[in-house]
Design a protein around this motif. Structure first.
Motif, PDB file in Angstrom:
ATOM      1  N   UNK B 606       0.823  -1.198   0.000  1.00  0.00           N
ATOM      2  CA  UNK B 606       0.000   0.000   0.000  1.00  0.00           C
ATOM      3  C   UNK B 606       0.858   1.248   0.000  1.00  0.00           C
ATOM      4  N   UNK B 609       2.271   1.716  -3.366  1.00  0.00           N
ATOM      5  CA  UNK B 609       1.220   2.168  -4.264  1.00  0.00           C
ATOM      6  C   UNK B 609       0.953   3.652  -4.057  1.00  0.00           C
ATOM      7  N   UNK B 610       0.873   4.023  -2.768  1.00  0.00           N
ATOM      8  CA  UNK B 610       0.568   5.402  -2.451  1.00  0.00           C
ATOM      9  C   UNK B 610       1.681   6.324  -2.924  1.00  0.00           C
ATOM     10  N   UNK B 611       2.920   5.904  -2.652  1.00  0.00           N
ATOM     11  CA  UNK B 611       4.043   6.738  -3.066  1.00  0.00           C
ATOM     12  C   UNK B 611       4.088   6.834  -4.584  1.00  0.00           C
ATOM     13  N   UNK B 613       1.565   6.443  -6.737  1.00  0.00           N
ATOM     14  CA  UNK B 613       0.490   7.300  -7.239  1.00  0.00           C
ATOM     15  C   UNK B 613       0.857   8.755  -7.053  1.00  0.00           C
ATOM     16  N   UNK B 614       1.356   9.037  -5.851  1.00  0.00           N
ATOM     17  CA  UNK B 614       1.678  10.427  -5.556  1.00  0.00           C
ATOM     18  C   UNK B 614       2.787  10.920  -6.470  1.00  0.00           C
TER      19      UNK B 614
END
Lengths: 467, 702
Positions: B606, B609-611, B613-614
């Protein structure tokens, strides 16, 4: 008995007159800018009165059928006015130090004028003119802080805004071509392809305002960078503007090809929810987290818009309840939370997570209020945010169970970043200097929190009976 | 007339509100307010239970709340919920009394007592709800309070941690600070709640209500409808997910282990006696309804009945596996509270096993009695064990059992109390734990669920072994070089001592009384529990089952005695010499590497994924495209246009116009025509491109 037309006229005349008068009055009397708060209070009372007035029957057409006054519109107008009142009242201590203070209250009223028109809109030309009015006002408000962040935020906002307005013109023009009339009426005979094109143009143009992916690019920089005191008002007014206009457009378009509509809006909704929630996870700036959570909330609200499509299994009534309650949770939550961050940023110059440390000990009242608002945004029962999400997600649970499941998964993901803010407030040591919250700002945050609880515990249900 | 019974859940909430208002006053007062409000709740529930007993029918109070969802709020006392309310309220009361002394010196009194009372209110609301929505509200309230109380010592001193500082498994750190643990608990349990909410929404859509009674009455309707749509299995799996997460069943068990960073009184109340039982209670509430649904499907000759049976079998298997899994971890644990936490999850597994296996027989009564008996007896003896453990950790200033040993002579009453409770946990007759565990295994036996039963019996032996390992290591066993606790170790004060001693004695007394009240309990449950119809159920000792179980229990105790008391051995020196044993120990000690796998796969996944996406979308696409590419291209376009236009305009105004005025008409005419032609060509070309696009994209409009 006062007729609906007169109340509506007052709802337009008061903000317009106020907006025009405040800059002139300020030349004579130094405190004239605070008139904006009093006028917003009047608007709140008026819109509530209107909501009660229109609670029975299917709504009335006024002003040569350019506006359609119904109960859901009046309730959104009421929630908008109420949260704007809190935002404008809470921003008094900070804005009063600016030279542009008269401009803030004047433009806020101007924006409210535009948004009221959009809430009741039933005519294509009114969509265009009111949209431009409210949009320009919002770009200017963002620029009022007159610092680098404001300059960046306002430029991006306005540039993207003018691009998206072009799409709005195109979409409205297509709508006119399809229906052959200027009034916004349900269009039943429509080719799926034409619907798709029109819907994409309109969702892109309107959805841009509330940060629907992939039209969200400006939002993190504007909501996440500009002084939160401005964002507390703009975020709630812009959301009302987008959600009300989308709702009106949806009632016109969704009938023609309901399944296409559901899928199209659901795809936008899923993209928006995932993008907002996942990207928020790694932010260290509390204000940016709230900005991304605004994107995520746009995704939740889109479920309600998707559920306007008349498909068997969709409980449309719940979708409308959900839209109203979730909008209320969003605007109260965001107004209060951004105001709290504005207080923090006033002392600290920024609002990172680490700047919130020790808030729970030094100012327990604000900390509790802030936490309540975050919990409501998170969807914790029995706060208002829970009911909003419950109605929204349940409305499509049968027709599109995958959408419900994805939405719930997203709320589970979102817990992590809201909890990080709460953790910083209560569970992290540190924070050398205290943050001082001015009296009216404190009162505004506390009122927002109390309303979040009270509406959650039952007042919200009473509002629903007015629909 | 009995409207006041809603005070059973309302008074703790009111108490919590009062505590919040008192945040500026002295600390003692807050504790007293909490204790008093919980006492009122306990007395009201007792009165209600007596009324239910007297009238022989449920006591039901309801007020209209959310009309559009048909949600009422009130209090629903039937046989199951009134007993559950008794267990919850009285245990909360005793633990609150204990906290008066245990938390006496703590600086965070307002927070502690606020969340304590808030928790009790939410738990009582959960138990006494008559519909899923208010139950869910209580459910989330308990989770929130649990999150706040696990992280109570948010300053994260090492003394409050769980796990060995510096230890890593598969590269993942294996020690946990309070603030981290709170977050874990919240995220883990919320994941399960997603499933529960889907279930609630589905039931409401079908029935138009989430009332338990309506769900029972509509059992035929919703089960057959869901079966027809092929959703029955998925529905059941999602619906029970919240219960599995709340009660820390595999694969959600990890949060409970690290929840031990909270104050020990909190561990006793929330993570042993009450909140983690909410999942079991949920199962007890719904198993009778599911059985009714199963019979309805059978009556309709729908194969869906088999799905419900499979569902029970899976739940029994999950319960039995959790019981076994957690018991193996408890055997090697070095932290006193962790042993108890592993044991709690293990015993919760027994409750799931008993309830679900009982339902496999086709009647829900046996399972409900087995599940509830073990729930109640476990609540009593485990609360006693935890509270005593709190006193010990407080006295020794260490959470590791290595630092204990030989405490029996300094803490005699605690020793006796803890041994009584431990005998109950180990399942020795005549203690309460023996009877209830026997019932659970009996349910497995009667339903012929062989694998769960086998796991259950083996776990009984492991339970006895780790329980007595704990008793020996803490109170008796003393190695020569053991002098960690130089400071004087002494008994706690009466406010702490009395609650856990009383609970330990109760677990003995109930055990002694059990054979005499057995029939009464059977009748009590058969008569007034929602969804249970009177059936013929045999409860009692089954020699074929009890004999091997007792043998294995005694074997477990004997091994612990032999190793730790008779030989005074230190097994670690032996284990570390053998590589296979060493790996096994590491495997168990690092909790089967499950935590590491979660962190490696889920948390890191996660995060990445978050990094990504960001970084990718926000920084690369958005920044470059929207903020660099678009503006620069617009700028270039604008510049170019301006340059060209200005050029023309310059020429036009300053040269040609001037020249034109000067009379050179031929030139002017040519240029003017050129511009005009150019514009017209542009207009037609642009329009054509758009029209072609429209035509290609969606056919001829209209």
């Amino acid at each position: 008995m006062i007729g609906v037309e007169i109340i509506i006229a007052l709802l337009f005349i008061i903000p317009l007159a106020g907006a025009l008068a405040i800059p002139f009055l300020e030349e004579r009397r130094k405190s004239a800018w605070s008139l904006g708060v009093i006028l917003t209070l009047t608007l709140t009372i008026l819109s509530f009165f209107l909501a009660i007035h229109t609670s029975t029957g299917g709504g009335v057409d006024v002003f040569s059928n350019t506006l359609h006054v119904d109960s859901i519109g009046s309730l959104i107008a009421f929630v908008l006015s109420l949260s704007s009142l809190i935002a404008l009242y809470g921003s008094l201590p900070i804005v009063s130090e600016w030279k542009t203070r008269a401009g803030f209250y004047s433009l806020s009223l101007l924006m409210l004028f535009g948004v009221y028109a959009l809430i009741y809109v039933a005519n294509l030309l009114v969509i265009l003119s009111a949209w431009i009015l409210a949009s320009i006002a919002s770009y200017t408000i963002v620029a009022l802080a007159k610092d680098d962040y404001s300059a960046e935020g306002a430029t991006k906002y306005a540039l993207m805004g003018s691009a998206s307005s072009t799409l709005l013109f195109l979409g409205v023009a297509l709508l006119f071509v399809i229906s052959g009339s200027l009034s916004l009426e349900p269009i039943s005979k429509i080719y799926a392809s034409t619907l798709l094109a029109t819907a994409i143009f309109l969702i892109a143009a309107i959805g841009f305002k509330m940060g629907i992916v992939p039209f969200q690019a400006w939002l993190p920089d504007t909501y996440g960078g500009v002084d939160p005191v401005l964002i507390s008002f703009v975020s709630t007014a812009a959301k009302a503007m987008a959600i009300a206009t989308l709702y009106r457009v949806a009632t016109a378009l969704a009938i023609g090809s309901p399944h296409t509509w559901l899928i199209l809006v659901a795809v936008f909704s899923i993209l928006t929810m995932f993008y907002g929630n996942i990207t928020a996870l790694v932010q260290n700036n509390a204000q940016r987290i709230l900005a991304y959570s605004s994107i995520a909330h746009a995704g939740y609200l889109l479920i309600g818009i998707a559920a306007i499509a008349p498909i068997e299994g969709i409980v449309r009534e719940w979708a409308i309840y959900g839209l109203l309650l979730q909008y209320m949770a969003y605007s109260l939550g965001k107004v209060g939370a951004f105001l709290t961050l504005a207080g923090v940023r006033k002392t600290r110059g920024r609002a990172l997570l680490e700047d919130l440390r020790g808030l729970g000990r030094r100012d327990p009242v604000i900390a509790v209020a802030f936490t309540m608002l975050l919990l409501s945004l998170m969807g914790m029962p029995p706060l208002i945010g829970f009911w909003g999400k419950l109605f929204l997600f349940a409305s499509v649970a049968f027709a599109a169970p995958w959408l419900t499941l994805i939405a719930l998964l997203n709320t589970a993901i979102s817990v992590a970043y809201y909890a990080r803010i709460i953790k910083a407030v209560y569970f992290e040591a540190g924070g050398r200097e205290g943050v001082v919250f001015h009296t009216t700002l404190r009162q505004a945050v506390i009122v927002a929190a109390i309303l979040t609880v009270v509406f959650g515990l039952g007042l919200g249900q009473i509002l629903l009976t007015l629909i | 007339m009995h409207e006041f019974t809603i005070a059973a859940w309302l008074t703790p909430y009111i108490g919590a509100a009062i505590i919040l208002l008192l945040y500026k006053t002295g600390d003692r007062v807050k504790g007293y307010v909490a204790v008093l409000s919980i006492l009122i709740a306990a007395l009201v529930s007792t009165y209600a239970a007596l009324l239910v007993h007297e009238h022989g029918k449920p006591l039901y109070v309801a007020f209209e709340w959310v009309e559009s969802l048909d949600v009422t709020i009130g209090a629903y006392f039937d046989s199951l919920s009134s007993l559950m309310a008794l267990v919850v309220s009285w245990l909360s009361f005793l633990i609150a009394v204990y906290s008066l002394e245990y938390m006496g010196e703590d600086p965070g009194q307002t927070r502690y007592w606020f969340f304590f009372s808030f928790f009790v209110g939410s738990m009582m609301l959960l138990v006494l709800s008559d519909n899923l929505i208010t139950m869910f509200i209580g459910w989330e309230g308990t989770g929130l309070a649990s999150y706040a109380l696990i992280g109570h010592w948010f300053t994260d001193e090492e003394e409050r941690w769980v796990g060995d500082p510096g230890r890593k498994a598969l590269g993942i750190q294996m020690w946990f600070e309070p603030s981290h643990s709170g977050l874990r608990a919240l995220v883990f349990t919320r994941l399960g709640d997603v499933g529960l909410l889907v279930g609630i929404a589905v039931l409401h859509l079908i029935l138009g209500s989430t009332g338990f009674y309506e769900i029972l009455e509509g059992a035929k309707e919703w089960s057959s409808l869901l079966y027809m749509r092929g959703l029955l299995g998925i529905f059941l799996a999602l619906f029970i997910l919240g219960a599995l997460a709340k009660s820390a069943q595999f694969p959600f068990h990890e949060w409970l282990v690290t929840a031990m960073t909270g104050p020990t009184s909190v561990s006793a109340l929330i993570h042993a006696a009450t909140m983690v039982k909410a999942g079991v209670y949920f199962l007890l509430r719904f198993v009778p309804i599911f059985v009714v649904a199963e019979h309805a499907l059978e009556y309709l000759h729908l194969p869906g009945a088999g799905i419900i049976k499979d569902f029970f079998a899976y739940i029994a298997l999950i319960g039995a596996f959790t019981a076994f899994l957690m018991a193996t971890m408890a055997v090697v644990s070095r932290e006193l509270k962790l042993i108890l936490a592993f044991s709690t999850a293990s015993q919760l597994g027994y409750m799931f096993l008993g309830t679900a296996a009982g339902a496999l027989t086709g009647e829900s009564l046996l399972g409900v009695i087995a599940g509830f008996s073990h729930l109640a007896s476990h609540a009593i003896f485990k609360a006693s064990l935890f509270l005593a453990a709190g006193a010990i950790i407080h006295a020794v200033h260490s959470r590791f059992i290595d630092d204990m040993g030989g405490l029996a002579k300094d803490m005699r009453v605690t020793f006796i109390a803890m041994t009584l409770a431990a005998l109950s946990l180990a399942g020795l007759p005549p203690f309460m734990g023996f009877w209830s565990k026997d019932m659970v295994l009996l349910a497995g036996y009667e339903s012929k669920a062989s694998i769960p039963l086998l796991l259950g019996v083996v776990t009984a032996g492991l339970t006895a072994a780790y329980t007595f390992r704990m008793i020996f290591r803490v109170f008796l066993y003393k190695t020569s070089g053991d002098s960690h606790h130089e400071h004087h170790v002494h008994e706690p004060g009466k406010l702490m001592l009395v609650p856990y001693t009383l609970l330990a004695i109760l677990s003995l007394l109930f055990g002694l009384a059990w054979p005499f009240i057995e029939e009464g309990i059977l009748e009590w449950f058969a008569r007034g529990t929602l969804g249970i119809e009177e059936g013929v159920v045999h409860i009692g000792i089954e020699p074929e089952l009890a004999a091997p179980t007792l043998t294995i229990v005694f074997a477990g105790i004997f091994i612990s005695y032999y190793v730790y008391q008779y030989r005074l051995a230190t097994p670690m020196t032996y284990i570390s010499r053998n590589s296979i044993l060493n790996f096994l120990h590491k495997f168990l000690y690092d909790r089967w590497f499950i935590n590491s796998i979660y962190y490696k796969v889920l948390v890191r996944g996660f995060r990445t994924l978050s990094v990504v996406t960001y970084k990718f979308i926000d920084r690369l696409v958005v920044d470059n495209f929207y903020h660099i590419f678009l503006p620069t291209s617009f700028m270039r376009l604008a510049l170019d246009t301006r340059a060209k236009l200005e050029h023309w305009i310059d020429e036009g105004f300053h040269i040609y116009l001037v020249n034109g005025i000067l009379g050179i008409s031929g030139r002017v005419r040519r240029i003017q025509n050129g511009i005009l032609n150019y514009y017209i060509v542009m207009l037609w070309l642009g329009l054509s491109i758009i029209l072609i696009f429209l035509w290609l994209l969606m056919g001829w409009p209209i």
